[in-house]
Write a protein that holds these residues in place. Sequence first.
Motif, short mmCIF file in Angstrom:
data_model
loop_
_atom_site.label_atom_id
_atom_site.label_comp_id
_atom_site.label_asym_id
_atom_site.label_seq_id
_atom_site.Cartn_x
_atom_site.Cartn_y
_atom_site.Cartn_z
N PHE A 187 36.36 47.40 29.11
CA PHE A 187 36.30 45.96 28.87
C PHE A 187 37.45 45.25 29.58
O PHE A 187 37.27 44.16 30.14
N MET A 188 38.63 45.86 29.58
CA MET A 188 39.78 45.28 30.27
C MET A 188 39.52 45.20 31.78
O MET A 188 39.82 44.19 32.42
N ALA A 228 38.14 42.12 36.57
CA ALA A 228 37.25 42.01 37.73
C ALA A 228 36.53 40.66 37.78
O ALA A 228 36.23 40.16 38.86
N THR A 229 36.29 40.06 36.63
CA THR A 229 35.56 38.79 36.60
C THR A 229 36.49 37.59 36.58
O THR A 229 36.01 36.46 36.45
N GLY A 230 37.77 37.81 36.70
CA GLY A 230 38.71 36.70 36.77
C GLY A 230 39.16 36.16 35.43
O GLY A 230 39.69 35.07 35.35
N GLY A 231 38.98 36.91 34.38
CA GLY A 231 39.41 36.47 33.05
C GLY A 231 40.83 36.91 32.75
O GLY A 231 41.05 37.65 31.79
N GLN A 232 41.81 36.45 33.57
CA GLN A 232 43.20 36.90 33.39
C GLN A 232 43.76 36.47 32.04
O GLN A 232 44.46 37.25 31.39
N SER A 233 43.49 35.25 31.61
CA SER A 233 44.03 34.80 30.32
C SER A 233 43.37 35.55 29.17
O SER A 233 44.03 35.90 28.19
#
Length: 141
Positions: free
Chosen positions: A91-92, A97-102
């Motif tokens: 999941f991390m 990979a999808t740009g969900g840094q926050s």
Amino acid sequence: MTEITANIKLHEIYVVDPVAFFFALVGAPLAVAAGGIWALGIPVVAVVFGGPFYLAIGVPVLLWYLGRRPPEPLRIAGLALVSYCVPAGLFMLYLLATGGQSAAQEFVIFAGFGLIFAPLWGSVFGIFYRNFRREFYAPPI
């Protein structure tokens, strides 16, 4: 040659005691929460947030393990840690990979608690299951 093969136990199968399994499954997180309530209520919140994952991932993994091996709390704790880390790591990677840094940064906080509670719940489950299991279910088939 027959002496060598006579000593090898092929695929021992254990029957899972359903009553002991249920009580250990429900009792482990509740016992950890009750024992750790002094820690600012974190174990109680862990039951709320981690409970669904514990049931969704833990039930099939525990049934698979207990059908093949006797209940050993340390092995179950290790298995709980691995079965938690693999989906959490995937999941991390998905978040990164999808740009969900926050979202990934927030997930690290929850994942950190999971790294503590997964093996703790697993070991308590192993202790409870081993103690609640009836003798009828103890020997392998």
